[in-house]
Motif scaffolding. Structure first.
Motif, PDB file in Angstrom:
ATOM      1  N   VAL A  40     -15.192  15.822  26.752  1.00 13.19           N
ATOM      2  CA  VAL A  40     -15.679  16.287  28.081  1.00 13.19           C
ATOM      3  C   VAL A  40     -14.635  17.312  28.625  1.00 13.19           C
ATOM      4  CG1 VAL A  40     -13.724  14.639  29.287  1.00 13.19           C
ATOM      5  CG2 VAL A  40     -15.703  15.252  30.422  1.00 13.19           C
ATOM      6  N   PRO A  41     -15.140  18.521  29.184  1.00 10.78           N
ATOM      7  CA  PRO A  41     -14.393  19.392  29.436  1.00 10.78           C
ATOM      8  C   PRO A  41     -13.040  19.351  30.361  1.00 10.78           C
ATOM      9  CG  PRO A  41     -16.379  19.684  30.567  1.00 10.78           C
ATOM     10  CD  PRO A  41     -16.543  18.445  29.900  1.00 10.78           C
ATOM     11  N   HIS A  42     -12.069  19.833  30.075  1.00  7.10           N
ATOM     12  CA  HIS A  42     -10.635  19.492  30.551  1.00  7.10           C
ATOM     13  C   HIS A  42      -9.713  20.466  30.041  1.00  7.10           C
ATOM     14  CE1 HIS A  42     -10.185  17.468  26.721  1.00  7.10           C
ATOM     15  NE2 HIS A  42      -8.646  17.672  26.935  1.00  7.10           N
ATOM     16  N   PHE A  43      -8.386  20.474  30.863  1.00  8.56           N
ATOM     17  CA  PHE A  43      -7.254  21.386  30.329  1.00  8.56           C
ATOM     18  C   PHE A  43      -6.104  20.735  30.967  1.00  8.56           C
ATOM     19  CE2 PHE A  43      -9.204  22.952  34.269  1.00  8.56           C
ATOM     20  CZ  PHE A  43      -8.141  23.026  34.902  1.00  8.56           C
ATOM     21  N   LYS A  44      -4.990  21.334  30.327  1.00  7.91           N
ATOM     22  CA  LYS A  44      -3.801  20.527  30.702  1.00  7.91           C
ATOM     23  C   LYS A  44      -3.085  21.653  31.659  1.00  7.91           C
ATOM     24  CE  LYS A  44      -3.165  16.748  28.185  1.00  7.91           C
ATOM     25  NZ  LYS A  44      -2.272  15.995  27.767  1.00  7.91           N
ATOM     26  N   LEU A  45      -2.501  20.820  32.528  1.00  7.66           N
ATOM     27  CA  LEU A  45      -1.419  21.888  33.484  1.00  7.66           C
ATOM     28  C   LEU A  45      -0.151  20.984  33.522  1.00  7.66           C
ATOM     29  CD1 LEU A  45      -3.637  22.594  36.864  1.00  7.66           C
ATOM     30  CD2 LEU A  45      -2.961  24.008  34.916  1.00  7.66           C
ATOM     31  N   GLY A  46       0.587  21.463  32.750  1.00  6.06           N
ATOM     32  CA  GLY A  46       1.859  20.925  32.193  1.00  6.06           C
ATOM     33  C   GLY A  46       1.590  19.956  31.253  1.00  6.06           C
ATOM     34  N   GLY A  47       1.927  18.713  31.813  1.00  7.70           N
ATOM     35  CA  GLY A  47       1.610  17.747  30.799  1.00  7.70           C
ATOM     36  C   GLY A  47       0.600  16.811  31.416  1.00  7.70           C
ATOM     37  N   THR A  48      -0.181  17.313  32.461  1.00  7.79           N
ATOM     38  CA  THR A  48      -1.225  16.485  33.223  1.00  7.79           C
ATOM     39  C   THR A  48      -2.624  17.069  32.826  1.00  7.79           C
ATOM     40  OG1 THR A  48       0.390  16.024  35.100  1.00  7.79           O
ATOM     41  CG2 THR A  48      -1.863  15.700  35.466  1.00  7.79           C
ATOM     42  N   VAL A  49      -3.433  16.121  32.551  1.00 11.88           N
ATOM     43  CA  VAL A  49      -4.762  16.335  32.291  1.00 11.88           C
ATOM     44  C   VAL A  49      -5.557  16.751  33.654  1.00 11.88           C
ATOM     45  CG1 VAL A  49      -5.718  13.851  32.699  1.00 11.88           C
ATOM     46  CG2 VAL A  49      -6.840  15.614  31.258  1.00 11.88           C
ATOM     47  N   ALA A  50      -6.239  17.933  33.375  1.00 16.07           N
ATOM     48  CA  ALA A  50      -7.081  18.408  34.875  1.00 16.07           C
ATOM     49  C   ALA A  50      -8.364  18.815  34.199  1.00 16.07           C
ATOM     50  CB  ALA A  50      -6.073  19.548  35.314  1.00 16.07           C
ATOM     51  N   ALA A  51      -9.209  18.924  35.360  1.00 10.48           N
ATOM     52  CA  ALA A  51     -10.575  19.305  35.176  1.00 10.48           C
ATOM     53  C   ALA A  51     -11.153  19.880  36.569  1.00 10.48           C
ATOM     54  CB  ALA A  51     -11.471  18.117  34.660  1.00 10.48           C
ATOM     55  N   ARG A  52     -12.144  20.726  36.479  1.00 14.12           N
ATOM     56  CA  ARG A  52     -12.694  21.180  37.745  1.00 14.12           C
ATOM     57  C   ARG A  52     -14.120  20.433  37.949  1.00 14.12           C
ATOM     58  NH1 ARG A  52     -10.137  25.058  39.902  1.00 14.12           N
ATOM     59  NH2 ARG A  52      -9.129  26.398  38.935  1.00 14.12           N
TER      60      ARG A  52
END
Length: 67
Positions: A40-52
């Motif tokens: 699934v498309p995602h990225f990390k902001l700091g150590g937190t998983v994030a997505a739009r």
């Protein structure tokens, strides 16, 4: 003064597995499995998983069309 684009992304960010899970209708554990497996498309902001939301919606539409 805000640019017209600012309203497009306002509220689009999902921070954390719980928020992503609520949006996708799955459990947080499933979100971790999907992200660790790069499914699934995602990225990390700091150590937190994030997505739009917009990216996930597009991805879901592509998955549905391919099925």
């Amino acid at each position: 003064m805000q640019a017209a684009n600012d309203n497009v992304i306002e509220g689009d960010l999902l921070m954390g597995a719980n928020a992503i899970a609520r949006f996708l209708g799955v459990t947080p554990r499933q979100v971790y499995r999907l992200t660790y497996g790069e499914l699934v498309p995602h990225f990390k902001l700091g150590g937190t998983v994030a997505a739009r939301k917009s990216t996930l919606s597009k991805w879901m539409a592509e998955q549905e069309a391919a099925a």
